[in-house]
Design an enzyme around this catalytic site. Sequence first.
Site, PDB file in Angstrom:
ATOM      1  N   GLY A  44       0.797  -1.335  -0.037  1.00  0.00           N
ATOM      2  CA  GLY A  44       0.050  -0.117   0.102  1.00  0.00           C
ATOM      3  C   GLY A  44       0.758   1.328   0.124  1.00  0.00           C
ATOM      4  O   GLY A  44       0.547   2.276   0.718  1.00  0.00           O
ATOM      5  N   HIS A  45       1.817   1.293  -0.828  1.00  0.00           N
ATOM      6  CA  HIS A  45       2.844   2.354  -0.913  1.00  0.00           C
ATOM      7  C   HIS A  45       3.566   2.300  -2.241  1.00  0.00           C
ATOM      8  O   HIS A  45       3.686   1.460  -2.900  1.00  0.00           O
ATOM      9  CB  HIS A  45       3.840   2.278   0.293  1.00  0.00           C
ATOM     10  N   ARG A  46       4.316   3.432  -2.272  1.00  0.00           N
ATOM     11  CA  ARG A  46       5.339   3.456  -3.325  1.00  0.00           C
ATOM     12  C   ARG A  46       6.485   4.280  -2.712  1.00  0.00           C
ATOM     13  O   ARG A  46       6.243   4.254  -1.643  1.00  0.00           O
ATOM     14  CB  ARG A  46       4.911   4.098  -4.622  1.00  0.00           C
TER      15      ARG A  46
END
Length: 122
Positions: A44-46
Site C-alpha cells: 500500500g505504498h510506493r
Amino acid sequence: MAYTLDLKTFTDKRGNLTVIEKVIPFEIKRVFYIYGVDDSIRGGHRHHKTIQAAICIQGSCTIYNNDSKTETKFELNQPNKCLVIEPQDWHTMYNFSKDAILMVFASEFFEAEDYIYKPYDK
C-alpha cells in the site's frame, strides 16, 4: 513500470537450484521476507527512490501495481520468477497462500521518509 525477470534455474533428478546472480538491476542493500500472512493486504505504498525485487520462494501471492499510467496484477507462484518494482510503482500484496514466503531485495536501507502511502488519483 514493474516487470518480471526469469531467474536461471538448474534442474536434475536431485531437484532445482535457482541462482540470483547479475540479474537484479541494483545493488542490494536490504533483504526482507513476508510469511504467515492471513487475508490481510500488505504494501500500500510506493517510494521516492527504493527499487525492489520480489520473489515468492514458496507458495503464491498477487501483487497489484499502479505506476499512474498502467494498472497490472502479477501472480507470483514460481520461485524462479522475480518481479522488479520501480520507485513510482504503488503496490499492494495480497492473496497469499498459507505457505507463501515472499522474499524482497531492496536498493535502499529502510527510511520512513522514502515511503509514499497515498495512491494515485483515478
